[in-house]
Design a protein around this motif. Sequence first.
Motif: not given
Length: 313
Positions: A147-176
């Motif tokens: 209710a705080a954002i005006g969505l009822g129990g039968e309401d879904g949402i539409v979202v438009i995302f622009d992904v400006h930057q994505a970061f690595l999930p973990k280090a991917n370098g060569s072992p030393r």
Amino acid sequence: MRLPIALTATATLVALALTGCTATPEPQAEPGASSDLIEVRGDFGDAPRAEFPTPLRPQETQCTEIVEGDGETLGEGQQALVGLAVYNATTGEQLQSTGFGDEPAVPVVLNDGTLPGLVKGLSCASEGSRVAVAVPPADLWGEEGNAAIGLGGEDGIVVIFDVHQAFLPKANGSPRITRDGFPAVVTAPDGRPGITVPDNPPFETTQVEVIKQGNGQTVEDGDNVVVHYTGVLWDDNSVFDSSWESGAPASFVVSEGEGSQVIPGFSKALIGQQVGSQVGVVVTPEDGYGDTAQGSIPAGSTLFFVIDILGVA
């Protein structure tokens, strides 16, 4: 060290989003009849204008790529900086638009703290993508709605995302190979480090070793760096802090002078290193918390950190 704020799926609109060998992540959603009906105008990076027939009632989260991105799709635990525009799927009313144009992008982590529909939708995206996502109530707040954002129990949402930057999930370098007497580090497939501190006395000065050598951007003085890290006490090998346990990377400014948001030893470990690297650093009390106790860290403690450098924001 300043710790990151936990990202959770709360009632406010901005909080919708704030909330080994690596295989290419599998998308958790696909294009469908609902997401394909969403028409989006405007250039990537600018606030979009979305139109769709109402009421739009997807049965499952669907994702259609409007602008093709680069690289792999986003995966579990990964953090991205995005712009997002949110609409009530039943009425077509725009509820929120942020992170476009000159506005700062919004950090989102694909984990359990973010609404399932947003995680599924972003799993179709990569850096540079614009995606249209249709989300049913089941992947939001269910029958209770919000209710705080005006969505009822039968309401879904539409979202438009622009992904400006994505970061690595973990280090991917060569072992030393690291020097004798340095703590041993073994990395699990998901990136979490296991650490064994040796029995020898700690080093007298702060020491840095590259455990995995990345080949990305070099971290410079004053950069805002995105990392995963685990810190242990040298005396008993106990973990006192870990971003892996919180489920989200940390982000802070590293500097050799004023403006640093971390202890000096942490900055010394990162400045000059490359994105994709995993770095180990023994931090003496002089470069740590000195003679002052800090939470579970006793006064005068020597610390050891393993740090994955995921990106520069």
